[in-house]
Write a protein that holds these residues in place. Sequence first.
Motif, PDB file in Angstrom:
ATOM      1  N   ASP A   8       3.101  10.108  -7.361  1.00  0.00           N
ATOM      2  CA  ASP A   8       2.710   8.799  -7.914  1.00  0.00           C
ATOM      3  C   ASP A   8       3.412   7.657  -7.178  1.00  0.00           C
ATOM      4  O   ASP A   8       2.794   6.654  -6.831  1.00  0.00           O
ATOM      5  CB  ASP A   8       3.068   8.749  -9.414  1.00  0.00           C
ATOM      6  CG  ASP A   8       1.893   9.149 -10.274  1.00  0.00           C
ATOM      7  OD1 ASP A   8       0.763   9.092  -9.753  1.00  0.00           O
ATOM      8  OD2 ASP A   8       2.105   9.525 -11.435  1.00  0.00           O
ATOM      9  N   LEU A  11       2.039   7.288  -3.710  1.00  0.00           N
ATOM     10  CA  LEU A  11       0.694   6.695  -3.753  1.00  0.00           C
ATOM     11  C   LEU A  11       0.808   5.186  -3.967  1.00  0.00           C
ATOM     12  O   LEU A  11       0.098   4.402  -3.324  1.00  0.00           O
ATOM     13  CB  LEU A  11      -0.130   7.317  -4.901  1.00  0.00           C
ATOM     14  CG  LEU A  11      -0.700   8.706  -4.667  1.00  0.00           C
ATOM     15  CD1 LEU A  11      -1.280   9.287  -5.960  1.00  0.00           C
ATOM     16  CD2 LEU A  11      -1.798   8.680  -3.607  1.00  0.00           C
ATOM     17  N   ALA A  12       1.733   4.786  -4.826  1.00  0.00           N
ATOM     18  CA  ALA A  12       1.927   3.355  -5.097  1.00  0.00           C
ATOM     19  C   ALA A  12       2.466   2.650  -3.854  1.00  0.00           C
ATOM     20  O   ALA A  12       2.018   1.561  -3.499  1.00  0.00           O
ATOM     21  CB  ALA A  12       2.874   3.186  -6.273  1.00  0.00           C
ATOM     22  N   LYS A  13       3.421   3.314  -3.166  1.00  0.00           N
ATOM     23  CA  LYS A  13       4.001   2.716  -1.947  1.00  0.00           C
ATOM     24  C   LYS A  13       2.944   2.493  -0.875  1.00  0.00           C
ATOM     25  O   LYS A  13       2.940   1.486  -0.180  1.00  0.00           O
ATOM     26  CB  LYS A  13       5.089   3.635  -1.386  1.00  0.00           C
ATOM     27  CG  LYS A  13       6.456   3.432  -2.025  1.00  0.00           C
ATOM     28  CD  LYS A  13       7.451   4.335  -1.290  1.00  0.00           C
ATOM     29  CE  LYS A  13       8.808   4.317  -1.994  1.00  0.00           C
ATOM     30  NZ  LYS A  13       9.709   5.332  -1.444  1.00  0.00           N
ATOM     31  N   ARG A  14       2.057   3.477  -0.750  1.00  0.00           N
ATOM     32  CA  ARG A  14       1.024   3.398   0.303  1.00  0.00           C
ATOM     33  C   ARG A  14      -0.239   2.690  -0.187  1.00  0.00           C
ATOM     34  O   ARG A  14      -1.197   2.574   0.563  1.00  0.00           O
ATOM     35  CB  ARG A  14       0.647   4.809   0.770  1.00  0.00           C
ATOM     36  CG  ARG A  14       1.774   5.591   1.400  1.00  0.00           C
ATOM     37  CD  ARG A  14       2.109   5.067   2.803  1.00  0.00           C
ATOM     38  NE  ARG A  14       3.071   5.925   3.469  1.00  0.00           N
ATOM     39  CZ  ARG A  14       4.384   5.684   3.496  1.00  0.00           C
ATOM     40  NH1 ARG A  14       4.870   4.610   2.901  1.00  0.00           N
ATOM     41  NH2 ARG A  14       5.216   6.501   4.132  1.00  0.00           N
ATOM     42  N   LYS A  15      -0.205   2.293  -1.458  1.00  0.00           N
ATOM     43  CA  LYS A  15      -1.358   1.622  -2.084  1.00  0.00           C
ATOM     44  C   LYS A  15      -2.638   2.450  -1.925  1.00  0.00           C
ATOM     45  O   LYS A  15      -3.683   1.966  -1.499  1.00  0.00           O
ATOM     46  CB  LYS A  15      -1.545   0.216  -1.500  1.00  0.00           C
ATOM     47  CG  LYS A  15      -0.409  -0.725  -1.829  1.00  0.00           C
ATOM     48  CD  LYS A  15      -0.731  -2.127  -1.355  1.00  0.00           C
ATOM     49  CE  LYS A  15       0.296  -3.128  -1.800  1.00  0.00           C
ATOM     50  NZ  LYS A  15       1.672  -2.890  -1.356  1.00  0.00           N
ATOM     51  N   VAL A  16      -2.494   3.712  -2.232  1.00  0.00           N
ATOM     52  CA  VAL A  16      -3.640   4.636  -2.151  1.00  0.00           C
ATOM     53  C   VAL A  16      -3.963   5.103  -3.564  1.00  0.00           C
ATOM     54  O   VAL A  16      -3.060   5.414  -4.340  1.00  0.00           O
ATOM     55  CB  VAL A  16      -3.302   5.856  -1.249  1.00  0.00           C
ATOM     56  CG1 VAL A  16      -4.418   6.885  -1.274  1.00  0.00           C
ATOM     57  CG2 VAL A  16      -3.035   5.403   0.185  1.00  0.00           C
ATOM     58  N   ARG A  17      -5.246   5.148  -3.883  1.00  0.00           N
ATOM     59  CA  ARG A  17      -5.643   5.608  -5.225  1.00  0.00           C
ATOM     60  C   ARG A  17      -5.780   7.138  -5.217  1.00  0.00           C
ATOM     61  O   ARG A  17      -6.088   7.731  -4.185  1.00  0.00           O
ATOM     62  CB  ARG A  17      -6.964   4.957  -5.636  1.00  0.00           C
ATOM     63  CG  ARG A  17      -6.830   3.457  -5.795  1.00  0.00           C
ATOM     64  CD  ARG A  17      -8.146   2.838  -6.128  1.00  0.00           C
ATOM     65  NE  ARG A  17      -8.567   3.219  -7.487  1.00  0.00           N
ATOM     66  CZ  ARG A  17      -9.626   2.703  -8.080  1.00  0.00           C
ATOM     67  NH1 ARG A  17     -10.385   1.812  -7.432  1.00  0.00           N
ATOM     68  NH2 ARG A  17      -9.962   3.072  -9.284  1.00  0.00           N
ATOM     69  N   GLU A  20      -9.015   8.507  -3.900  1.00  0.00           N
ATOM     70  CA  GLU A  20      -9.117   8.409  -2.444  1.00  0.00           C
ATOM     71  C   GLU A  20      -8.353   9.552  -1.768  1.00  0.00           C
ATOM     72  O   GLU A  20      -8.867  10.199  -0.855  1.00  0.00           O
ATOM     73  CB  GLU A  20      -8.530   7.048  -2.017  1.00  0.00           C
ATOM     74  CG  GLU A  20      -8.676   6.749  -0.543  1.00  0.00           C
ATOM     75  CD  GLU A  20      -7.894   5.512  -0.133  1.00  0.00           C
ATOM     76  OE1 GLU A  20      -7.693   4.618  -0.983  1.00  0.00           O
ATOM     77  OE2 GLU A  20      -7.472   5.453   1.037  1.00  0.00           O
TER      78      GLU A  20
END
Lengths: 67, 185
Positions: A8, A11-17, A20
Amino acid sequence: MSIIFNLDVMLAKRKVRSKELAEAIGITEQNLSILKTGKAKAIRIATLNAICEYLSCQPGDILEYQK
Amino acid sequence: MTNIKRVSIFFRVFFQILFIAIPVIQLIGWMHAPSPIVTLGGMINMTIIPNEYEKHIFHVLTTSEKMMGFLVSVVPMAIELFILYSLIKLFRLYEQAEIFSINNVRYIRNIGYALLIGQLIQPFYQVVMGLVLTLGNPVGHHLRFVAITLDQTNIGIILTGLLVILISWIMAEGCKLREEQQLTI
């Protein structure tokens, strides 16, 4: 004592959902959710490889051992 | 999978019919005891009282004796019905494509234990049934008939029960493997 999945955070760091990432690495969202919630019993090297490749990170960035 | 589902529906319905038919047949059988139930022009000829008891009954069974006989026979019948209930539940799970689950293991294990318990209580059942049917014998025929038999069928059922329990353990291992496989991402 357990292995924590910090997917999580990554994912937040890379701004990936989640959706996706799931599509990109070829697993279902349900399975990704199992990974994120720590319910998984094992992770395939291929899956870990795909996650690291897509998120440009190291396995240690998403896996953590907590005492 | 469709084959398993189709066959499972057939077996489930068959077991459900038996589940209803067995108590009804027992009750009707005991009402007519010791005469056999003859239907379909003699094609079906069922005796409720086993032969080894029948030859030791020297009196006309009273209603209370028949009632007692039926009540005693309820014990093994309850085990048979429990096995049928477990089979119905098991095949319903198969219908729903649930093959390797902990519920399946539970039902299979229950069947195994029920088969064993059924054989363990068999000697007690035989003793009580013998007494119920022969206690009313007239003077001179006061033979209190007690029979405890162990034949190939009993041994076969005990072995089957043990095998079914063993299979339930194997199924439990199968469930663990499946769970592990499902939770390997």
